[in-house]
Design an enzyme around this catalytic site. Structure first.
Site, PDB file in Angstrom:
ATOM      1  N   GLU A   1       0.839  -1.199   0.000  1.00  0.00           N
ATOM      2  CA  GLU A   1       0.000   0.000   0.000  1.00  0.00           C
ATOM      3  C   GLU A   1       0.874   1.249   0.000  1.00  0.00           C
ATOM      4  O   GLU A   1       0.605   2.197  -0.716  1.00  0.00           O
ATOM      5  CB  GLU A   1      -0.918   0.017   1.234  1.00  0.00           C
ATOM      6  CG  GLU A   1      -2.161  -0.843   1.111  1.00  0.00           C
ATOM      7  CD  GLU A   1      -1.868  -2.325   1.215  1.00  0.00           C
ATOM      8  OE1 GLU A   1      -0.752  -2.664   1.616  1.00  0.00           O
ATOM      9  OE2 GLU A   1      -2.759  -3.124   0.876  1.00  0.00           O
TER      10      GLU A   1
ATOM     11  N   HIS B   1     -10.428  -5.107  10.246  1.00  0.00           N
ATOM     12  CA  HIS B   1     -11.053  -4.867   8.955  1.00  0.00           C
ATOM     13  C   HIS B   1     -12.330  -4.068   9.084  1.00  0.00           C
ATOM     14  O   HIS B   1     -13.111  -4.009   8.158  1.00  0.00           O
ATOM     15  CB  HIS B   1     -11.379  -6.198   8.272  1.00  0.00           C
ATOM     16  CG  HIS B   1     -10.166  -6.959   7.865  1.00  0.00           C
ATOM     17  ND1 HIS B   1      -9.485  -7.778   8.726  1.00  0.00           N
ATOM     18  CD2 HIS B   1      -9.495  -7.016   6.693  1.00  0.00           C
ATOM     19  CE1 HIS B   1      -8.447  -8.310   8.100  1.00  0.00           C
ATOM     20  NE2 HIS B   1      -8.432  -7.868   6.875  1.00  0.00           N
TER      21      HIS B   1
END
Lengths: 480, 371
Positions: free
Chosen positions: B100, B169
């Site tokens: 990322e 998450h």
């Protein structure tokens, strides 16, 4: 659907699907002969670790492979007698097997060789690969290196005198700064760390412009928003310096991607130190650049120190050049105090990057002869003799001067003339920059967004109103 | 769905049959309004809305490109980028290695040089690995370079909790990104929001964080003919009054807006924020000045959340108009648990909002209430 991103199958699916893509011209990580249908998956074989190792013991002799390969055939699907294989048909290319249990050593027997053109005394090595450079270029290289050296001295002194708040010198790295810039075109995009003002200098940034930024006055192109030495120039294709270490490395790759999409005849270059290569950004960027095949030059100034951390506490590899191989990036190690070597290496790297659309890694071995910044006293963590030795014996400016003098292109007279001229210009630049007023308050609120939002215009109006009402509480020398 | 609404409406109000009749009438009209705006409008899922917006913007501007994990060959982890690789090729739909920080940095670098990347995070939880690039390299660049570098980048992906995905998450990043000057933060709810706001985000010269919601991707909403036009665009910074009311203002965004629309009882004016930064303070304050009561709803953690900012804004601008203290409904102040029953208790449910609405209206619970 949500669970997809969680299970181990994610990376497996990536591999499976990617193996269906057609291979590229360069080192393909997908073999041409892989069948186009997805490999058969048996739930058992994948999720059961035990099954996987059984499969390997039966059909493959090597232990190496078992850790990396996810088997896609279950024990039941294997033929009764698997033929002895010499080579593994693995995504990425064939891999030979070996019956020998040996680990490749982490240390290299011989360190990567270092390319140089001039010896310690500025004499050209007879067997050296070298581009010829003419007198004009040689003199321009030298005068810029000398200017940079003097500029550093004067601005450092200015900080010591309290006239500017902060400064970082490039002492010892003048050859890297100037010679690498000289090998590039003006439309190659530069992503600096913070020890490369010489690149700006080469491209035409004036001493006065440097001074304006250091004083943060209204002529500073950064509108007084950043600390000293955070120069930037859109005109000269030099991205504004950011304090964050190594973030510029993936930026350079992104810009190179843009150049590749636009099919431009230019590359991007990014500079970073030995310390910067420890950051995650360095690794992501190198990996990406190789996969995306973009024209970027990664220039590492390995100057031995990251503030007080010496290189043997920064990494245990053979410096930075070997990391190129790990990522599939062509690399070279050069003598960072040899201006001609740097000029040659960067010229060649630029050509490679653009014609072959490939990243290139250059590691320049040099020494940070000055302190990290004005906030540092490096004698606290390294011996003064070491600093002296590099400043005197390995000084890149002196070395190049010896060469151009031996060619008859430079004299003592020219030296003292240039030296005093630069000193005068710098003193002048500082005096002028010091007296110029600071940026107006309006510059505090613009450029946050493309168009100033209502809340910021309201804040600015409120501030002006407050200042007007309580004039005595605000500094008188800040214009509104 | 209508059945459960009816039950809850009964619980929330008194037993007066006349009032019940009115409620049911209102419910039916609300339900019908939700489904049939006018003859001839299409229904579109949020997923298709995002996909079509990306498709049209990529067709209109060759410098727009998409980058992220699984966006190409896999057609997108949530199929938002389905079909784009086939249509535009691997140069404009870039499958990235798993970094990322790497691809956010590369996206920013390409935006420095004039491309318009749309960077997808598989969820915004993973954006934390790239947050230095989002904030220090993207948001602050225009300011730090004094206007020399602008970063027309969009960071998009699902935000907030899904269903049973656990603590790492499920976090909502609206408050984190909403606090950074230099960023714009958008939170679409319906398909029309998704289309209009994504197009606006891609065309915007500033960096935009576009927070979607995984559970909304499959939801269908009617879209007007105007919204189907390829030049359709919604203004950034304007909230939408999803339903007008007069008793209480409820602010919500993303999935929470759906929860509110299902609830009925008190005449609530429901504001779909659409944009967290810039926050549409004008609309919120105007509504509070009309209703005199406010409940903010969000899924994120309560401390320093979106509701806190809205509350402060209303207290600063409309204090005299408030008839009751502002109430914030937010997720529980715990990392999200996995077990379904615990997860349900960790996020605002319709009942929580109904109770808060009643408290703010100083209504007692009705005799027949079971909630």
């Amino acid at each position: 659907m949500a669970s997809f991103c969680l299970t181990k199958s994610r990376s497996f699916i990536i591999q499976t699907l990617k193996s269906n893509k057609t291979s590229t011209n360069r080192t393909s990580y997908i073999h041409n002969n892989v069948s186009s249908s997805p490999l058969p998956v048996s739930e058992h074989a994948y999720y059961s670790h035990k099954n996987v190792s059984i499969v390997f013991n039966h059909s493959f002799k090597s232990i190496y492979v078992s850790r990396r390969l996810h088997s896609t055939t279950s024990v039941d699907e294997l033929p009764a007698e698997a033929p002895l294989q010499q080579v593994l048909d693995f995504p990425g290319g064939k891999v030979k097997f070996t019956p020998k249990l040996t680990f490749a050593s982490g240390a290299t027997k011989e360190r990567v060789h270092c390319y140089r053109v001039l010896d310690d005394n500025g004499q050209m090595l007879t067997d050296s690969d070298s581009l010829g450079i003419n007198k004009e270029l040689a003199v321009k290289l030298y005068t810029n290196m000398l200017t940079l050296e003097v500029m550093d001295t004067i601005f450092y002194e200015a900080q010591r005198q309290g006239r500017i708040s902060f400064y970082a010198t490039t002492t010892g790295e003048e050859a890297i700064n100037i010679a690498s810039a000289a090998a590039l075109n003006n439309n190659d995009f530069v992503f600096p760390q913070y020890r490369e003002p010489g690149v700006l200098l080469w491209r035409g940034f004036s001493l006065q412009e440097f001074a304006h930024q250091l004083f943060g006055n209204k002529y500073d192109y950064g509108k007084g928003r950043q600390m000293p030495i955070h120069y930037g120039s859109k005109k000269l294709n030099y991205i504004t310096v950011a304090s964050t270490v190594a973030t510029q490395i993936p930026h350079a790759v992104g810009a190179a991607y843009s150049l590749k999409m636009e099919k431009q005849d230019s590359c991007s270059i990014t500079y970073f130190g030995d310390g910067g290569t420890s950051e995650g950004d360095f690794h992501g960027a190198m990996n990406f650049a190789a996969v995306m095949e973009v024209p970027v030059i990664f220039f590492c100034r390995n100057n031995g120190w990251a503030i007080s951390t010496p290189v043997d506490q920064q990494f245990r590899s053979d410096g930075v050049a070997v990391k190129g191989k790990a990522y599939g990036v062509p690399s070279i190690r050069v003598d960072g105090n040899d201006a001609l070597a740097i000029y040659n290496a960067v010229s060649e790297a630029r050509k490679m990057a653009i014609t072959e659309q490939t990243p290139v890694l250059i590691e320049a071995l040099t020494y940070r002869a000055g302190h990290h910044t004005t906030s540092d006293d490096s004698t606290r963590y390294r011996p003064v003799e070491e600093i002296q030795r590099w400043r005197d014996d390995q000084n890149p400016v002196k070395r190049f001067r010896k060469w151009i003098e031996s060619k008859g292109w430079w004299t003592d007279e020219a030296e003292s003339q240039h030296y005093s001229s630069i000193r005068k210009q710098l003193a002048q630049a500082i005096q002028v920059a010091e007296r110029i007023e600071k940026p107006p308050v309006a510059d505090m609120f613009n450029d946050v967004y493309d168009v100033p939002p209502k809340n910021l215009t309201a804040q600015e109006a409120l501030l002006r109103k407050t200042v007007k009402k309580h004039v005595q509480d605000f500094p008188s020398d800040v214009p509104l | 769905m209508l059945g459960t609404i009816r039950q809850k409406a009964v619980a929330a109000r008194s037993l007066s049959s006349q009032v019940l009749e009115n409620d049911l009438m209102r419910l039916r009209s609300v339900a019908s309004v939700m489904r049939h705006y006018s003859a001839g409008t299409k229904e579109m899922t949020v997923r298709d809305a995002l996909n079509s917006a990306l498709d049209e913007e990529m067709a209109a501007d060759p410098s727009v490109f998409v980058m992220g994990e699984e966006v190409g060959e896999y057609q997108g982890a949530y199929k938002i980028t389905k079909g784009l690789l086939d249509k535009y090729g691997p140069e404009r739909v870039v499958d990235t290695p798993i970094t990322e920080a790497g691809f956010a940095g590369i996206g920013v670098g390409s935006a420095y040089h004039g491309l318009r990347p749309v960077v997808e995070f598989m969820t915004f939880n993973f954006s934390m690995q790239a947050i230095d690039h989002i904030i220090n390299s993207a948001a602050k660049s225009n300011y730090m370079s004094a206007g020399q570098i602008n970063v027309p980048i969009v960071f998009r992906g699902p935000n907030g909790p899904a269903a049973g995905v656990g603590a790492q998450h499920s976090q909502c990043y609206g408050a984190w990104y909403g606090s950074v000057p230099g960023l714009k933060v958008l939170v679409p709810y319906s398909s029309e929001d998704a289309r209009g706001l994504l197009k606006a985000a891609i065309r915007d010269p500033d960096p935009v964080v576009f927070l979607e919601n995984e559970l909304l991707y499959g939801e269908s909403f009617p879209v007007s003919a105007e919204a189907l036009n390829s030049s359709f665009c919604l203004p950034i910074g304007k909230a939408k009054i999803e339903r007008e009311g007069k008793d209480i203002t409820i602010t919500a965004f993303s999935k929470m807006a759906a929860e509110i629309l299902e609830k009925d009882g008190i005449s609530a004016e429901v504001i779909n924020l659409r944009s967290i930064r810039p926050l549409d303070r004008a609309t919120i304050n105007a509504s509070v000045r009309k209703t005199n009561r406010l409940v903010t709803v969000e899924e994120g953690f309560p401390q320093h959340g979106i509701g806190a900012e809205i509350c402060a804004s209303v207290v600063e601008d409309s204090f005299g108009y408030l008839d009751a203290p502002v109430e914030r409904i937010a997720g529980a102040d715990v990392p999200t648990p996995y077990a379904a029953n615990l997860e349900r208790m960790a996020f605002p449910q319709i009942e929580d909002i109904v109770r808060a609405a009643r408290r703010v209206c100083y209504r007692k619970s009705s005799i027949a209430a079971s909630a």
